[in-house]
Write a protein that holds these residues in place. Structure first.
Motif, PDB file in Angstrom:
ATOM      1  N   UNK A  31     -18.411  41.586   8.770  1.00 55.28           N
ATOM      2  CA  UNK A  31     -18.893  42.816   8.250  1.00 55.28           C
ATOM      3  C   UNK A  31     -18.975  42.525   6.734  1.00 55.28           C
ATOM      4  N   UNK A  32     -20.227  42.487   6.123  1.00 51.55           N
ATOM      5  CA  UNK A  32     -20.734  42.082   5.021  1.00 51.55           C
ATOM      6  C   UNK A  32     -21.260  43.213   4.051  1.00 51.55           C
ATOM      7  N   UNK A  33     -20.595  42.980   2.805  1.00 51.59           N
ATOM      8  CA  UNK A  33     -20.820  44.057   1.770  1.00 51.59           C
ATOM      9  C   UNK A  33     -20.545  43.508   0.308  1.00 51.59           C
ATOM     10  N   UNK A  34     -21.229  44.005  -0.652  1.00 54.68           N
ATOM     11  CA  UNK A  34     -20.736  43.728  -1.848  1.00 54.68           C
ATOM     12  C   UNK A  34     -19.529  44.184  -2.495  1.00 54.68           C
ATOM     13  N   UNK A 237     -11.960  42.846  19.675  1.00 54.74           N
ATOM     14  CA  UNK A 237     -12.787  42.716  18.832  1.00 54.74           C
ATOM     15  C   UNK A 237     -12.025  42.231  17.601  1.00 54.74           C
ATOM     16  N   UNK A 238     -12.818  41.366  16.912  1.00 55.28           N
ATOM     17  CA  UNK A 238     -12.152  41.152  15.563  1.00 55.28           C
ATOM     18  C   UNK A 238     -13.286  41.124  14.407  1.00 55.28           C
ATOM     19  N   UNK A 239     -12.853  41.819  13.350  1.00 47.45           N
ATOM     20  CA  UNK A 239     -13.768  42.028  12.405  1.00 47.45           C
ATOM     21  C   UNK A 239     -13.342  41.340  11.093  1.00 47.45           C
ATOM     22  N   UNK A 240     -14.227  40.375  10.560  1.00 42.68           N
ATOM     23  CA  UNK A 240     -14.029  39.676   9.183  1.00 42.68           C
ATOM     24  C   UNK A 240     -14.780  40.321   8.404  1.00 42.68           C
ATOM     25  N   UNK A 241     -14.105  40.645   7.237  1.00 41.01           N
ATOM     26  CA  UNK A 241     -14.691  41.614   6.018  1.00 41.01           C
ATOM     27  C   UNK A 241     -14.724  41.041   4.759  1.00 41.01           C
ATOM     28  N   UNK A 242     -16.195  40.837   4.167  1.00 40.54           N
ATOM     29  CA  UNK A 242     -16.387  39.910   3.180  1.00 40.54           C
ATOM     30  C   UNK A 242     -17.831  40.141   2.841  1.00 40.54           C
ATOM     31  N   UNK A 243     -18.058  39.548   1.570  1.00 38.51           N
ATOM     32  CA  UNK A 243     -19.521  39.493   0.876  1.00 38.51           C
ATOM     33  C   UNK A 243     -20.236  38.055   1.375  1.00 38.51           C
ATOM     34  N   UNK A 244     -20.960  38.203   2.449  1.00 39.83           N
ATOM     35  CA  UNK A 244     -21.747  36.884   3.261  1.00 39.83           C
ATOM     36  C   UNK A 244     -22.197  36.098   2.063  1.00 39.83           C
ATOM     37  N   UNK A 245     -22.927  36.548   1.102  1.00 34.43           N
ATOM     38  CA  UNK A 245     -23.759  35.781   0.167  1.00 34.43           C
ATOM     39  C   UNK A 245     -22.698  35.245  -0.846  1.00 34.43           C
ATOM     40  N   UNK A 246     -21.644  35.870  -1.305  1.00 35.20           N
ATOM     41  CA  UNK A 246     -20.581  35.154  -2.000  1.00 35.20           C
ATOM     42  C   UNK A 246     -19.878  34.187  -1.340  1.00 35.20           C
ATOM     43  N   UNK A 247     -19.580  34.361  -0.046  1.00 36.62           N
ATOM     44  CA  UNK A 247     -18.819  33.165   0.439  1.00 36.62           C
ATOM     45  C   UNK A 247     -20.056  32.036   0.853  1.00 36.62           C
TER      46      UNK A 247
END
Length: 488
Positions: A31-34, A237-247
């Motif tokens: 789950x990606x977002x700034x 279900x497993x939801x990983x939350x972070x900013x994919x671009x930053x990672x």
């Protein structure tokens, strides 16, 4: 944080995320977002909806709380957080009846020495002498029991014992201790609801810890220690939350640009990465947030003093749409009491001036505090200048900026309109004031027209300037007010 207008802010993401969540075989979601766009708030509110609660049982983890721990401790803390969630929800656990008589023969065999000792001790009169003899035979007894135990095992039993040994090592890849089994059974017990584990706030981790946490989860995804399904502890279900671009940027900085990031990250999602984006929805309610502001408890005054020219609203909307301002930052200002206009500023050396008498000055202070610093504001203004940004249907108050930069000359001169030099040209500048408050509400600029006499000019047509010209002047004003100590 109390979030106003939740449904309006997240209306579009709710529908889109539901489609993504319900995809068949979508066991893992990235789950990606700034940072600051409201990812955590969205997920929290999403799973609190009554129709969603009927379908899903969610467990929300924040690994920032244990990122500095050892790998083994992290697994323990994950289980701790899950257990805590279960207890907070008053979950019940299936109790399985046990037959003590069924276990008695195995106990007797494993503890034959203790059983014999207890029996002999109960023999009257002769008990003491027999016990003394039994103690002398202790060493032989231990060897015999060890030999008998080892030789009584079949090959299958020896393999099972070895697996149990590995699974009993807490935190290991094969770990499947009794607590793990209890948690897994409780998660399985939630059926027909689907269980969801949310691993949140990767954005808050130091770069050195992000991949360690991810690697720990990756290692436990596909182990056979899982009681069911591909996820640890049997989560549907497993939801990983972070900013994919930053990672991605951190990954390439750490391991090199040629290292395959896609091959690394794809183990964390089953379908596609879900990109969380609610900027358009948020921009629609910017004015409602701004008009919640008050001056002495009155939001009508705040609207008239700060917002009626729509300049602040236009800038904030653009910042949100471009991702330069977070949802959290603007929502945190809901109901804000504004008082910048009653402050004083030393625009003339030794002669303090009420901020409300100077156009735009207190609005720039509001933007500085909203963004966090003058440095951040200047960075934004430079970006606006480079991109020649025009705020749709909003007139840029160029005259107000020229008024601030030429304040000393204008205030000392009684002539109105005032003639000044700007960009190798001469312009007339004329302010308009509110009849009741005497506040400057607008400053008009007019082109100068030579009147035929030496150094004499008359007022020509209005001049509005170009967007880049405005943003460059805005930078000059912010720097000027920073030097004066008004902005920080």
């Amino acid at each position: 944080m109390a979030v106003p207008y939740y449904k309006e802010i997240f209306e579009y993401p709710i529908a889109e995320f539901t489609k993504h969540l319900e995809l068949e075989f979508n066991e893992r979601i990235f789950f990606s977002g700034k940072y600051g766009t409201g990812k955590t708030t969205f997920l929290k509110k999403y799973f609190e909806q009554s129709d969603i609660k009927e379908k899903y049982e969610q467990y929300h983890l924040f690994p920032v709380n244990y990122s500095i721990s050892s790998n083994e401790d992290i697994i323990r803390y994950i289980k701790y957080d899950i257990i805590l969630t279960m207890l907070e929800r008053h979950d019940t656990f299936a109790e399985e009846g046990k037959s003590y008589l069924k276990d008695l023969p195995a106990f007797m065999l494993k503890n034959m020495d203790k059983v014999l000792e207890a029996i002999i001790a109960m023999v009257p009169v002769v008990g003491k002498n027999v016990l003394e003899m039994y103690e002398k035979l202790g060493a032989l007894k231990d060897k015999y029991l060890a030999y008998a135990k080892e030789n009584s095992k079949g090959d299958g039993e020896k393999l099972i014992e070895y697996l149990n040994l590995l699974e009993g090592q807490s935190g290991s890849l094969m770990e499947n201790d009794i607590i793990t089994k209890i948690i897994s059974e409780r998660i399985k017990f939630s059926s027909p609801k689907k269980s969801v584990l949310i691993v949140d706030d990767l954005d808050r981790l130091d770069p050195e810890h992000i991949f360690r946490i991810l690697n720990i989860f990756a290692a436990h995804f596909d182990t056979k220690a899982s009681t069911r399904g591909p996820n640890k502890l049997g989560f549907d279900k497993v939801i990983i939350v972070g900013d994919i671009e930053n990672i991605r940027n951190i990954f390439h900085h750490r391991y090199g640009l040629l290292t395959d990031f896609a091959g690394y990250i794809d183990k964390f999602y089953s379908a596609d990465i879900y990109y969380f984006d609610n900027r358009l929805a948020v921009s629609k309610i910017v004015n409602r947030i701004l008009y919640s502001y008050t001056v002495d408890g009155d939001n009508k005054v705040a609207g008239r003093v700060y917002l009626d020219d729509r300049w602040i609203g236009g800038i904030i909307t653009h910042l949100i749409e471009k991702g330069d301002l977070s949802l959290r930052a603007i929502l945190n200002t809901h109901g804000k009491e504004l008082s910048y206009h009653i402050e004083v500023v030393d625009l003339m050396v030794g002669n303090l001036t009420d901020a409300h008498r100077v156009p735009l000055i207190y609005k720039l202070k509001y933007l500085t505090e909203l963004l966090g610093s003058t440095g951040k504001l200047i960075t934004i203004l430079k970006k606006f200048s480079n991109e020649n940004i025009t705020l749709q249907h909003i007139r840029l108050p160029l005259g107000s900026l020229l008024y601030i930069l030429n304040y000393r000359l204008i205030e000392k001169n009684a002539d109105r309109p005032f003639l000044l030099d700007h960009g190798n040209q001469k312009f007339f500048i004329e302010e308009q004031r509110d009849f009741y408050s005497h506040m400057i509400t607008e400053v008009e600029i007019y082109k100068s027209v030579p009147s035929g006499e030496t150094d004499q000019f008359s007022k020509g047509e209005k001049y509005y300037g170009q967007p880049r010209e405005f943003w460059e002047l805005c930078i000059q004003v912010v720097n000027h007010l920073t030097v004066l100590g008004y902005l920080r």
